[in-house]
Each structure stands twice: as structure tokens, then as C-alpha cells.
Design an enzyme around this catalytic site. Sequence first.
Site, PDB file in Angstrom:
ATOM      1  N   LYS A   3      48.738  39.637  23.503  1.00 33.03           N
ATOM      2  CA  LYS A   3      47.437  39.698  24.140  1.00 33.03           C
ATOM      3  C   LYS A   3      46.983  41.152  24.636  1.00 33.03           C
ATOM      4  O   LYS A   3      47.841  41.925  25.188  1.00 33.03           O
ATOM      5  CB  LYS A   3      47.623  38.787  25.485  1.00 33.03           C
ATOM      6  CG  LYS A   3      46.284  37.942  25.873  1.00 33.03           C
ATOM      7  CD  LYS A   3      46.728  37.196  27.026  1.00 33.03           C
ATOM      8  CE  LYS A   3      45.591  36.528  27.503  1.00 33.03           C
ATOM      9  NZ  LYS A   3      45.687  35.858  28.991  1.00 33.03           N
TER      10      LYS A   3
HETATM   11  C1  E4P Z   1      43.491  33.515  30.215  1.00 33.98           C
HETATM   12  O1  E4P Z   1      44.205  33.786  29.276  1.00 33.98           O
HETATM   13  C2  E4P Z   1      43.599  33.943  31.637  1.00 33.98           C
HETATM   14  O2  E4P Z   1      44.668  34.177  31.579  1.00 33.98           O
HETATM   15  C3  E4P Z   1      43.044  33.046  32.486  1.00 33.98           C
HETATM   16  O3  E4P Z   1      42.377  31.993  31.917  1.00 33.98           O
HETATM   17  C4  E4P Z   1      42.267  33.646  33.737  1.00 33.98           C
HETATM   18  O4  E4P Z   1      42.081  32.437  34.698  1.00 33.98           O
HETATM   19  P1  E4P Z   1      41.543  33.086  36.064  1.00 33.98           P
HETATM   20  O5  E4P Z   1      40.344  33.487  36.032  1.00 33.98           O
HETATM   21  O6  E4P Z   1      41.468  31.469  36.664  1.00 33.98           O
HETATM   22  O7  E4P Z   1      42.478  33.910  36.589  1.00 33.98           O
END
Ligand code: E4P
Length: 220
Positions: A83
Site C-alpha cells: 500500500k
Molecule cells: C483503507 O484501507 C483504510 O485503512 C480505511 O478504510 C480508513 O478508514 P477510516 O477512515 O475509518 O480510518
Amino acid sequence: MKIFLDTANLDELRKGASWGIVDGVTTNPSLIAKEGRPLEEQVRMICDIVDGDISAEVVATDAKTMIVEGLALAKIHKNIVVKAPLTRDGIQATAALAKEGIRVNVTLCFTATQALLAAKAGAYIISPFVGRLDDISTNGMDLIRSICTIYKNYGYKTQVLAASLRHPIHVQESALAGAHIGTMPFKVLDQLFNHPLTDKGLDQFLKDWAKVFQESGATR
Ligand code: E4P
């Protein structure tokens, strides 16, 4: 739509995996830090629980170091998806890693044009954050729809992963919009099962059954 769990918590992952409907996992530095183990150790344990794409994020901010971190992460397990954030360096690193055959999930996407850049860099997944846009009074689901349309228009292979989903309606709308993947916290996945009429109906079925087959002593 594939269902991913957006957590690094092993108990949540074990429970979700036991239901047989979890296709993958997304983590981020905040989620890994919450569990208190080193990234590599935590990610290995996650790979042992869920057999699917497991996103693990780089923490460097310059392209060169992101590439080094990405290559190391990809070596941990065959299911690792690296990522990288949607910055100039992140896109540069994505293009370089994609050329090496490494699958990259480009994260922190908040506009359709950012998603266009990720697709052009050869990203395997783009992660637009729905909930965080809703939080600032911008319709996050419109972004999912726009990206799906643009990718379809040009035949990009990058998968749209609806991220930052906060409740079951987010999941439903992501599926209606055509997102390839929805990632959600364990709590949201658990909520997808619920309907009062399911509980009421089952309760009635079991009562009717018991009246005839248990109270009378008869067997089926
Ligand atoms: C996705 O890969 C992110 O880790 C995640 O969906 C972020 O979510 P949040 O905005 O609830 O922290």
C-alpha cells in the site's frame, strides 16, 4: 463485490474468516500500531488467518525508500499487496513497483483525478475513502461512482476498493456503484447480518417446531 476486513486485529480476523465470506484484509499504519506488534510479525499472522489479498502499507515518504519498503513487504508473503499513499512520490513508487510485477494498493484517494493517476501508474487497487469525505460534508459515494465510470470508460484494470466505510448503507451503495471491493471494520461486517424480521421469523419457526415435535415427545 469482494469483502475485505479493515482491521489488523487477529481476533476480529479469525471471527470474520470463520464465516467464510472474507476475501482479504486492508491495514494501515494506524491499525497496525493499535495492535502493538512489529509490522512484519503482525502481517505474517494476518496472512495465516485470511487467504486473500492482504494490504500492508509503506511508511516512507520518498519514492526511493517506498520502493525499498515495498519490495521488502512483498517478500513477506505471496498474498501481500503493497500500500502506498497517493502523493507524487507514492505514484512514482507505484509505477516502479508495478513494473517489477508488485501489486500496489494506492491509498488516501479523495478525487477521481487522483484515481486516474493511480490507474495510469499501474496500481492493482485504488482506495477512495468514503467516510472521511462524508465527514467533511462531501458525498463520498459520488467519488466511488465517478472512479468506476472513468475506469470503465478507458478499460483500466485497477480495482476500485471502497474504503473508510462506516455503516451497512455505505456497503450497499458501494456494491450498487460497482466497486470491486468494499473494506470495512469488523463491526460493520457484523451489522450486515442483522434484520429484526430474520430474528422474529426464526424465533417463530422454532416455537412452532417445538410445539409439535418437542412438547408432544414426537421426533421428526
Ligand atoms: C483503507 O484501507 C483504510 O485503512 C480505511 O478504510 C480508513 O478508514 P477510516 O477512515 O475509518 O480510518
